[in-house]
Design a protein around this motif. Structure first.
Motif, short mmCIF file in Angstrom:
data_model
loop_
_atom_site.label_atom_id
_atom_site.label_comp_id
_atom_site.label_asym_id
_atom_site.label_seq_id
_atom_site.Cartn_x
_atom_site.Cartn_y
_atom_site.Cartn_z
N VAL A 42 0.85 -1.18 0.00
CA VAL A 42 0.00 0.00 0.00
C VAL A 42 0.89 1.24 0.00
O VAL A 42 1.75 1.40 0.89
N VAL A 43 0.71 2.12 -0.99
CA VAL A 43 1.55 3.32 -1.07
C VAL A 43 0.75 4.60 -0.87
O VAL A 43 1.33 5.67 -0.64
N TRP A 44 -0.59 4.50 -0.95
CA TRP A 44 -1.40 5.72 -0.79
C TRP A 44 -2.84 5.35 -0.51
O TRP A 44 -3.36 4.36 -1.06
N ILE A 45 -3.53 6.13 0.33
CA ILE A 45 -4.98 6.05 0.53
C ILE A 45 -5.52 7.47 0.57
O ILE A 45 -4.80 8.41 0.92
N ASN A 46 -6.77 7.67 0.18
CA ASN A 46 -7.34 9.01 0.23
C ASN A 46 -8.07 9.24 1.55
O ASN A 46 -8.15 8.33 2.41
N ASP A 47 -8.60 10.45 1.71
CA ASP A 47 -9.22 10.82 2.99
C ASP A 47 -10.40 9.92 3.33
O ASP A 47 -10.58 9.52 4.49
N GLN A 48 -11.22 9.59 2.30
CA GLN A 48 -12.39 8.75 2.58
C GLN A 48 -11.99 7.37 3.09
O GLN A 48 -12.67 6.78 3.92
N TYR A 49 -10.88 6.83 2.54
CA TYR A 49 -10.47 5.49 2.95
C TYR A 49 -9.98 5.48 4.40
O TYR A 49 -10.11 4.45 5.09
N ARG A 50 -9.44 6.61 4.89
CA ARG A 50 -8.86 6.66 6.24
C ARG A 50 -9.89 6.31 7.31
O ARG A 50 -9.53 5.78 8.37
N ARG A 51 -11.17 6.57 7.01
CA ARG A 51 -12.19 6.29 8.03
C ARG A 51 -12.40 4.80 8.28
O ARG A 51 -13.00 4.41 9.27
N PHE A 52 -11.89 3.96 7.35
CA PHE A 52 -12.02 2.51 7.55
C PHE A 52 -10.91 1.94 8.43
O PHE A 52 -11.02 0.79 8.89
N LEU A 53 -9.84 2.71 8.64
CA LEU A 53 -8.65 2.15 9.31
C LEU A 53 -8.95 1.64 10.72
O LEU A 53 -8.51 0.54 11.09
N PRO A 54 -9.68 2.39 11.59
CA PRO A 54 -9.94 1.85 12.94
C PRO A 54 -10.67 0.51 12.90
O PRO A 54 -10.34 -0.40 13.67
N ALA A 55 -11.66 0.40 12.01
CA ALA A 55 -12.41 -0.86 11.92
C ALA A 55 -11.51 -2.00 11.44
O ALA A 55 -11.71 -3.16 11.82
N LEU A 56 -10.52 -1.68 10.59
CA LEU A 56 -9.59 -2.70 10.12
C LEU A 56 -8.53 -3.05 11.15
O LEU A 56 -7.78 -4.02 10.97
#
Length: 484
Positions: A42-56
Motif C-alpha cells: 500500500v503506497v497511498w490512501i485518500n481521505d475517505q479510505y482513512r475512516r475505515f482504518l480503525p475498523a480494520l
C-alpha cells in the motif's frame, strides 16, 4: 510488445487531463481509494479510505500504508490484478470494516508493464445502497429456481402401472409385460392404436425401472418439423449456424442421459434421419449438429407408434435394421374395444379426473349410460372415451348423466353408435345380477351381445359386421362357432 501510436502534443495533453479528471472524480465521489505498487504494498490512501482504518484494526495511517495489502486488508484480490494485469470491475469485498462494492484496476507504464493497482470502494453498506438491485436479483433468482423445479417435475414420471386402469385379461397381460420390460435396459416398442395409453405405459416402465430417479425425456416425432428433428435429438454446437445459440444446446439424447428417452410416433421418423438414430442406439454416441466431437450417452429408449412398422419396412419407408433394433421388447397395447370389461372402471377414473381439473363435483353415470359406453367401438380408444365424458359433463346441468345424454354426444360427434350392451356391474360399483360369475364368462357374454348387435345392424352381412366390430372375418366366424 507493440507500443501505442504516439499522440500529437495536444492529444497527449487532453489524455493526461482526462486521466487526471477521472482520477479526481473517483477520489471525490467514491467511498475510498487505495493504491498499491508492483510489489502489492500500500503506497497511498485518500481521505475517505482513512475512516475505515480503525475498523480494520489500524489506529494510525503509518501502520497501514507501506505494508503488504494482503496483511492489512482481509480477502483482498489486489495481488491477483497485479499478477494477471486484468481489472476486476465489480466485486463484493467483506472484511472487518464491513461489506463493500469495489473495483480493482491495474496501472501500467509507457511500456505497458503493470506497475501497480488502484482499488476503489464504490459503495459501502450495499445492503441498503444497492437494495433495489439486490431485490431485483433475488426475484430473478426465485424465478429461475421455479423454472428449474418445473422443468425437473416435467422430466419425472407422471404415471405408474397403477394408473393403467383395468383388470381384464388383456390389461393384466399388458401390465405383466411392462413389469418385465422395466427389469431390462433393452429397447421397448409399444404398439397400438392412438389413444390406448402408450405414453402412460412408457412413464410406468421408467418409474418401475432402476432409472426411475433420472430424467424421463419424451419427443413426439410427429409434432417436430423434419428439418428440426436432428437438432432436437442430438443438440446444436455453439455457432453451428446463423442464429444458433452461442452456448449451443443439448439434445434430448443427452438430456435423457442416465434415464429414459421416449420416442413417440417413431413410425413418422424421416427416412433420411433413421441411419443417425440407428447409429446412436448401437454405439451409445451422438454428434451435435455442427460438431465433429463424439459425445457418449446412456439412455434407455422406449419407442411407440400407432402405425404398422412391419408394413412400413416392406414398403421401404422404415429401415429394417432400425426396426429390429427397436423391436427387442414389443408390447401390444390392446384397443379399448378388446377390453370392454374395463370401461366401467376407466369411466369412473376419468369422471373423477375431469371433476378435479374443472373444479367441480364428480357426476354419476347411470346404468343405461354405462351400457351404451361399453357397447361403442371407440376408434379413438381411451382418449375418445374421455372426450365423450367431458362433453356430457359440460352439457349437463345435473349431477347424473343418462343414456339419452351420452347418445346425443355420440350423435353430434359423428361417432358410429352401437346399441347398449348390459353391464356386468351396476353404477357406483354395486354388484348386479350375475356379477359374481367368472370374469371370462362375463367377457364372453359381452362379446356375444356385441356380435348379435352388429349382425342385426348389418342385416346378417358377416363382412360388414366384422368391419363394424373392428375384427377380421375369420375372427367373427370363430366367435360365431363358439356361440353356436
Amino acid at each position: 510488445m507493440t507500443s501505442e501510436p504516439t499522440l500529437p502534443l495536444d492529444g497527449q495533453r487532453i489524455l493526461e487531463l482526462a486521466a487526471r479528471s477521472m482520477f479526481e472524480l473517483f477520489a471525490n465521489a467514491s467511498e475510498g481509494m487505495l493504491l498499491v505498487d508492483r510489489n502489492a504494498r500500500v503506497v497511498w490512501i485518500n481521505d475517505q479510505y482513512r475512516r475505515f482504518l480503525p475498523a480494520l484494526g489500524f489506529p494510525r495511517e503509518e501502520d497501514f500504508v507501506g505494508h503488504a495489502v494482503s496483511e492489512v486488508v482481509q480477502n483482498t484480490q489486489m495481488h491477483r490484478v497485479l499478477e494477471t494485469g486484468k481489472p476486476i470491475l465489480i466485486d463484493l469485498l467483506s472484511n472487518k470494516a464491513g461489506t463493500f462494492v469495489v473495483s480493482r484496476i491495474p496501472l501500467r507504464d509507457e511500456a505497458g508493464d503493470v506497475i501497480g493497482a488502484l482499488g476503489i470502494v464504490l459503495f459501502d453498506h450495499p445492503e441498503t445502497t444497492l437494495q433495489p438491485l439486490i431485490q431485483k436479483f433475488a426475484a430473478l433468482q426465485r424465478d429461475l429456481d421455479d423454472v428449474r423445479r418445473e422443468l425437473a417435475s416435467q422430466r419425472r414420471t407422471k404415471y405408474t402401472l397403477a394408473n393403467f386402469v383395468g383388470s381384464s385379461p388383456a390389461a393384466v397381460e399388458v401390465k405383466r409385460q411392462a413389469r418385465k420390460a422395466a427389469q431390462s435396459s433393452s429397447p421397448v416398442l409399444l404398439l397400438g392404436e392412438t389413444g390406448t395409453g402408450k405414453e402412460l405405459l412408457a412413464h410406468a416402465i421408467h418409474a418401475a425401472s432402476a432409472r426411475a430417479r433420472s430424467n424421463f425425456v419424451s419427443v413426439n416425432i410427429a409434432a417436430v418439423p423434419d428439418t428440426l428433428l436432428e437438432a432436437e435429438f442430438f443438440g446444436v454446437a455453439p455457432g453451428a449456424y446463423t442464429g444458433a445459440d452461442r452456448k449451443g444446446r443439448e439434445g434430448k439424447f443427452k438430456l435423457a442421459d442416465g434415464g429414459t428417452l421416449f420416442l413417440d410416433e417413431i413410425g413418422d421418423m424421416p427416412l433420411a434421419l433413421q441411419p443417425k438414430l440407428l447409429r446412436a442406439l448401437q454405439e451409445g454416441e451422438i454428434e451435435r449438429l455442427g460438431s465433429n466431437k463424439v459425445v457418449a450417452f446412456d439412455a434407455r429408449v422406449i419407442a411407440a407408434t400407432s402405425r404398422d412398422l412391419a408394413a412400413l419396412v416392406r414398403e421401404g419407408k422404415f429401415r429394417e435394421d432400425l426396426y429390429y433394433r427397436l423391436n427387442v421388447l414389443p408390447i401390444k397395447v390392446p384397443p379399448l374395444r378388446e377390453r370392454r370389461a374395463d370401461i366401467p372402471a376407466l369411466a369412473e377414473v376419468l369422471v373423477e379426473d375431469i371433476a378435479i381439473r374443472n373444479g367441480t363435483a364428480p357426476f354419476d353415470l347411470g346404468t343405461g349410460a354405462l351400457e351404451m359406453l361399453c357397447a361403442q367401438r371407440w376408434r379413438g380408444n381411451i382418449r375418445e372415451l374421455r372426450n365423450v365424458l367431458e362433453q356430457a359433463a359440460m352439457r349437463s346441468d345435473a349431477q347424473r348423466i343418462d343414456e339419452r345424454q351420452v347418445e346425443q354426444v355420440l350423435r353430434d360427434a359423428g361417432i358410429e353408435r352401437m346399441p347398449p350392451a348390459p353391464m356386468p356391474a351396476a353404477a357406483g360399483g354395486a354388484p348386479a345380477a350375475g356379477v359374481l360369475r367368472p370374469l371370462a364368462e362375463q367377457v364372453a357374454a359381452l362379446e356375444r351381445q356385441a356380435i348379435q348387435a352388429a349382425m342385426a345392424a348389418t342385416g346378417g352381412n358377416k363382412l360388414a359386421a366384422a368391419k363394424l366390430l373392428g375384427i377380421s372375418r375369420a375372427k367373427l366366424y370363430e366367435r360365431l362357432e363358439l356361440a353356436a
